[in-house]
Write an enzyme that holds these catalytic residues in place. Structure first.
Site, short mmCIF file in Angstrom:
data_model
loop_
_atom_site.label_atom_id
_atom_site.label_comp_id
_atom_site.label_asym_id
_atom_site.label_seq_id
_atom_site.Cartn_x
_atom_site.Cartn_y
_atom_site.Cartn_z
N GLY A 36 0.83 -1.20 0.00
CA GLY A 36 0.00 0.00 0.00
C GLY A 36 0.86 1.25 0.00
N CYS A 37 0.24 2.37 -0.34
CA CYS A 37 1.00 3.62 -0.46
C CYS A 37 1.48 4.14 0.90
CB CYS A 37 0.18 4.68 -1.19
SG CYS A 37 -1.52 4.85 -0.60
#
Length: 350
Positions: free
Chosen positions: A152-153
């Site tokens: 995920g970012c």
């Protein structure tokens, strides 16, 4: 090398998927053979994204994993969380390398996945085969894998900014506080009231305090650096800020021993020596503006000597290093291509 790899991109009408299309279209060793979208099936890519006019002439089609494995040498899945489980299994059964941008294969513990994502996992045996797709930490494993779970970012920024401290056992694991801000594109392309312009503009809002689904990723990866999985608990608060793209993550922790700031910065320089996409800051502070459209993670290390806290700041473009760019970085490794291929163009300014 000669020749090109045929590439399929599932979920290509979302923000991360569209960024994959943009980068893959310019990649010297990729040729896109299929793009899928359930919402836009039958429409041309350029009708949905006019910026691709004259660049991509494909039409979106409905997802049929078996068909993709016949038409592609390697596959990117940019599907919503919980929707990649079966398509990944089909790709792996067909022997095709796959990079999955959802959370479906990021967590090793199926119980943790099912707790945070509120759905059963249909292929738990594949969780142990999946490699968490941070090349800076798992490069060798990625290069040998057929299944990479792209991070995920938020975890990309958080783990990279804290990894040197955990790898050297310098961070007190019970003191980790992460305050992160994300542009609106981080919430995806599906419309919702909170992301409507009048709601998001001139606004700053924390959300899912202590409940964000990226928390177990961060804890898993930081714990793994200490060889003591489950030993880290972080306090993580994300915020929605009124910008299109970018993440700024500020992490606070206390050290297990006293250190000078100069020594800490030397530690980071040594840990990230040779890392193409890590840029370390000293006189400046990382800012999402500096990395927009690029695959860089910018990191700054600072110290609040009076309070005894180390403060690290990281900036990434949530759609590139936090999604599509990092996925391509991993796929390059899986296919034996130089890791930075297709990812070295400068970003945009301002």
């Amino acid at each position: 090398m000669s020749g090109k790899f045929r590439i399929a991109i599932a979920g290509a009408s979302g923000y991360a998927g569209a960024e994959l299309v943009r980068l893959a279209a310019a990649h010297p060793y990729f040729t896109i053979t299929a793009v899928t979208s359930e919402k836009s099936a039958g429409q041309s890519v350029s009708s949905v994204f006019p910026s691709f006019k004259g660049i991509i002439d494909h039409q979106f089609e409905a997802l049929a994993p078996e068909t993709l494995t016949e038409r592609a040498d390697a596959i990117f899945l940019a599907l919503p969380h919980t929707k990649s489980q079966d398509p990944v299994a089909v790709c792996i059964k067909a022997g095709k390398p796959v990079v999955d941008l959802s959370a479906d294969y990021r967590l090793k513990d199926v119980g943790i996945y099912e707790k945070w994502y509120h759905t059963p996992h249909g292929h738990p045996h594949l969780l142990q085969d999946a490699v968490y797709g941070l090349p800076e930490l798992h490069r060798t494993a990625i290069s040998k894998s057929k299944l990479v779970a792209s991070p995920g970012c938020y975890p990309t920024a958080a783990v990279l900014q804290l990894a040197p401290l955990f790898a050297k056992r310098l961070a007190q694991p019970e003191t980790i506080v992460i305050d992160a801000k994300s542009g609106v594109s981080g919430a995806g392309r599906s419309p919702a009231l909170a992301y409507h312009f009048p709601e998001a503009h001139e606004s700053l809002e924390p959300y899912k305090i202590g409940q964000h689904r990226h928390i177990p990723e961060i804890e898993q990866e930081l714990s793994g650096l200490t060889d003591n999985v489950g030993s880290v608990t972080v306090t993580f608060t994300p915020h929605l800020v009124p910008m299109n793209r970018g993440i700024l993550s500020t992490a606070y922790c206390k050290l297990t021993q006293a250190m000078q700031l100069s020594d800490l910065r030397d530690l980071y320089r040594e840990f990230y020596t040779g890392e193409r996409f890590i840029r370390l800051y000293e006189d400046l502070v990382p800012n999402p503006r500096y990395i927009k459209g690029t695959n860089y993670c910018d990191i700054g290390v600072y110290m609040d000597s009076r309070a005894g806290w180390v403060v690290t700041v990281a900036a990434v473009d949530n759609l590139v290093k936090g999604a599509a760019g990092q996925a391509i970085q991993a796929m390059n490794l899986m296919l034996g291509i130089p890791e930075d291929t297709g990812l070295t163009a400068p970003g945009s300014y301002p």
